[in-house]
Design a protein around this motif. Structure first.
Motif, PDB file in Angstrom:
ATOM      1  N   SER A   1       0.833  -1.195   0.000  1.00  0.00           N
ATOM      2  CA  SER A   1       0.000   0.000   0.000  1.00  0.00           C
ATOM      3  C   SER A   1       0.867   1.244   0.000  1.00  0.00           C
ATOM      4  O   SER A   1       1.824   1.337   0.785  1.00  0.00           O
ATOM      5  CB  SER A   1      -0.918   0.009   1.241  1.00  0.00           C
ATOM      6  N   ASN A   2       0.570   2.186  -0.881  1.00  0.00           N
ATOM      7  CA  ASN A   2       1.250   3.487  -0.932  1.00  0.00           C
ATOM      8  C   ASN A   2       2.769   3.355  -1.035  1.00  0.00           C
ATOM      9  O   ASN A   2       3.520   4.045  -0.335  1.00  0.00           O
ATOM     10  CB  ASN A   2       0.887   4.328   0.297  1.00  0.00           C
ATOM     11  N   GLY A   3       3.241   2.450  -1.887  1.00  0.00           N
ATOM     12  CA  GLY A   3       4.671   2.308  -2.130  1.00  0.00           C
ATOM     13  C   GLY A   3       5.441   1.569  -1.056  1.00  0.00           C
ATOM     14  O   GLY A   3       6.677   1.557  -1.064  1.00  0.00           O
ATOM     15  N   VAL A   4       4.716   0.925  -0.149  1.00  0.00           N
ATOM     16  CA  VAL A   4       5.324   0.238   1.000  1.00  0.00           C
ATOM     17  C   VAL A   4       4.686  -1.137   1.116  1.00  0.00           C
ATOM     18  O   VAL A   4       3.505  -1.311   0.792  1.00  0.00           O
ATOM     19  CB  VAL A   4       5.069   1.050   2.298  1.00  0.00           C
ATOM     20  N   PHE A   5       5.424  -2.148   1.571  1.00  0.00           N
ATOM     21  CA  PHE A   5       4.775  -3.406   1.912  1.00  0.00           C
ATOM     22  C   PHE A   5       5.055  -3.758   3.367  1.00  0.00           C
ATOM     23  O   PHE A   5       6.090  -3.393   3.926  1.00  0.00           O
ATOM     24  CB  PHE A   5       5.143  -4.541   0.955  1.00  0.00           C
ATOM     25  N   THR A   6       4.092  -4.435   3.971  1.00  0.00           N
ATOM     26  CA  THR A   6       4.116  -4.700   5.412  1.00  0.00           C
ATOM     27  C   THR A   6       3.941  -6.189   5.662  1.00  0.00           C
ATOM     28  O   THR A   6       3.184  -6.874   4.965  1.00  0.00           O
ATOM     29  CB  THR A   6       2.993  -3.914   6.110  1.00  0.00           C
ATOM     30  N   VAL A   7       4.652  -6.681   6.668  1.00  0.00           N
ATOM     31  CA  VAL A   7       4.571  -8.090   7.043  1.00  0.00           C
ATOM     32  C   VAL A   7       3.117  -8.476   7.334  1.00  0.00           C
ATOM     33  O   VAL A   7       2.401  -7.755   8.038  1.00  0.00           O
ATOM     34  CB  VAL A   7       5.433  -8.364   8.297  1.00  0.00           C
TER      35      VAL A   7
END
Length: 259
Positions: A88-94
């Protein structure tokens, strides 16, 4: 006896005469050095265009592992299917329900750039605070953890080679701010019996500060027990989905250069 003395004297006179002739003979002086004698022009190094700091672009010869859009360069470690972490929004999260992810490609020697962040409202303490890891060749863990004002065992804090080598300094930024790892890794080579001919080595720069300086990795990074030497070939970069209860870690701007 007298004859022997005369013979020795004759030999001595002959040697003295020989040395004297060398001493009197002149030889050329060494040629005078000039700058061009120690210069070489070929081969010329390849030209690599540096990344743009303002736009977070990668160097021209890098392989981009995450460009802010999708995780197409990654797969699930468990299923070898798609990497189902949240983008999301240029970022990925675990996404802790889906386990670890790894690069589809495998690598040996490399330079890896990766940026990571623990959320600003993170809770927990010690190892239960933004815990994660970056596994080099899938074997050797560089620790990810919120070590900002959060003490734990020193060879398990951010920037450590997990359970082996503590970071030279604690270079953490506060929760909510991005941390940067620049990693220079040399893969091991092995003897026929499976032991290291040359062990893996790593230099880690954390937020512009050297925290591992050509560190020797002595084996796999174990949670329980001691390092083991496992013969292996090229391996992936693995991102850990840790089971601690704290809020998950996010990543962005990941690229790698094979060396």
């Amino acid at each position: 006896m007298k004859g022997n003395i005369l013979k020795v004297n004759a030999v001595a006179i002959t040697l003295l005469a020989s040395f004297s002739s060398y001493a009197q003979k002149s030889y050329p002086e060494p040629e005078k050095m000039h700058p061009g004698m120690s210069e070489f022009w070929l081969p010329q190094p390849d030209i690599v265009t540096p990344g743009n700091i303002e736009t977070n672009s990668a160097p021209s010869d890098a392989t981009v592992l995450f460009d802010g859009k999708d995780l197409s360069a990654w797969e699930s470690v468990k299923t070898k299917g798609p990497a189902e972490w949240t983008v999301s929004n240029g970022v990925f999260t675990v996404n802790k329900q889906h386990g670890d992810i790894q690069t589809k490609r495998k690598f040996e020697d490399f330079q890896l750039h990766i940026e990571w962040r623990v959320p600003s409202g993170i809770t927990g303490e010690g190892q239960a605070r933004g815990n994660g890891g970056i596994y080099l060749q899938g074997k050797y863990e560089l620790q990810v953890l919120d070590s900002y004002g959060n003490e734990t065992y020193s060879n398990g804090q951010a920037g450590s080679i997990y359970k082996q080598s503590r970071p030279l300094v604690n270079a953490m930024r506060p929760p909510g701010e991005w941390n940067v790892y620049d990693i220079i890794y040399t893969a091991p080579t092995f003897k026929g019996d499976g032991t290291y001919r040359t062990p893996p080595r790593v230099t880690v720069i954390h937020n512009g500060i050297v925290v591992q300086n050509n560190t020797t990795i002595i084996g796999t990074t174990e949670y329980i027990g001691f390092p083991r030497v496992e013969k292996h070939g090229p391996g992936p970069v693995v991102l850990q989905s840790h089971g601690d209860p704290s809020e998950p870690v996010s990543f962005r701007n990941i690229w790698i250069r094979e060396l």
